[in-house]
Scaffold this motif. Sequence first.
Motif, short mmCIF file in Angstrom:
data_model
loop_
_atom_site.label_atom_id
_atom_site.label_comp_id
_atom_site.label_asym_id
_atom_site.label_seq_id
_atom_site.Cartn_x
_atom_site.Cartn_y
_atom_site.Cartn_z
N ALA A 216 -64.19 -69.65 -58.49
CA ALA A 216 -63.28 -70.60 -57.84
C ALA A 216 -63.03 -71.80 -58.72
N GLY A 231 -55.05 -75.93 -63.46
CA GLY A 231 -55.53 -75.16 -62.33
C GLY A 231 -57.00 -75.45 -62.13
N PRO A 232 -57.77 -74.46 -61.66
CA PRO A 232 -59.20 -74.69 -61.41
C PRO A 232 -60.06 -74.50 -62.65
N HIS A 265 -61.99 -73.35 -48.39
CA HIS A 265 -60.97 -72.53 -49.06
C HIS A 265 -61.03 -72.66 -50.58
N GLY A 266 -61.94 -73.50 -51.09
CA GLY A 266 -62.08 -73.66 -52.54
C GLY A 266 -61.88 -75.09 -52.99
N ARG A 321 -55.69 -76.68 -57.04
CA ARG A 321 -55.05 -75.52 -56.38
C ARG A 321 -53.62 -75.88 -55.98
#
Length: 321
Positions: A216, A231-232, A265-266, A321
Amino acid sequence: MRVVLAGDTMLGRGVGDRLAAGAAFEELFSPAVRRICAAADACVLNLECCVSDRGQRWAAPGKPFFFRAPPRAAALLSWLGVGCVTLANNHALDYGSVALLDTLAHLRDAGIAAVGAGPDTDAARAWRVLYAGGLRLGVLGCTDHPADFAAGPTAPGVAYAELHQGVPDWLAGQIAAMAADCDLALVLPHWGPNMTTRPVPYVRTAAPRLLAAGAALVAGHSAHVCHGAAGPVLYDMGDLIDDYAVDPDLRNDLGLLFEVTADAHGPVHADAVPLALDFCHTRLARDREAAWIGRRFAAACAELGGTAAPVADGRWRVPLR
């Protein structure tokens, strides 16, 4: 969940001398830095040294640096608020297997979890679960150098992953299993060469494959200089504390501490907190220092297709995200 992440943390040499001499922990980290780390639901970093007063230097031709911190370093990390470290790096075995095993014991006695190294291959490759903010945070560490530090079936060492040719099956499998068992799967790769301003091509290729395997959030380190985020993926978090010489152009004495906000959810976003690394002492960066590292970080994110926007107190926020 609020997780604080930091990069290379070198507590040997000059830092170790101060620890061994009985220096107060406040002489190494400012109260403001400690507050950020200690207030988090979890604080995780790369410990780039062994913690021991034993061992012999690793016999590797041409190896220039050997980092060993005194046992008191484990208490320093606990005081700082660190709950987990990765030992998957090119200094975990600087003083051999006896010092690595001492490191694991000192960390365990201080209540600090360790990933990325162990007494054998299975232990080195294992992930750990931290309970943070009511969620299960899985943490896994790996390194792409050096190959001779790799743990064996009965030999202490690190979780070595040859990333130049892709993500090894064992690593993808461990990430997938961790993701299935945890609310948030954090992967900490020690990858790429030192003193670079951007991730090298094979790192750029490996990052999305780690995400595809189930990570994640990916938070890298090794360069001693902060890279951008997209992004992540935090490609390189730079250094947290050391006694290193300062490159006047790369400014490895200006870094970032990452405060990640996540939910079930991350990861949601990360706040990059500007740091200044004086000799064996880390504090929050001041106005011009913070502006310099913030501008460079924002430009590095843009180059990778990410974004970083200024927020309060000199921080830069990165959407994850």
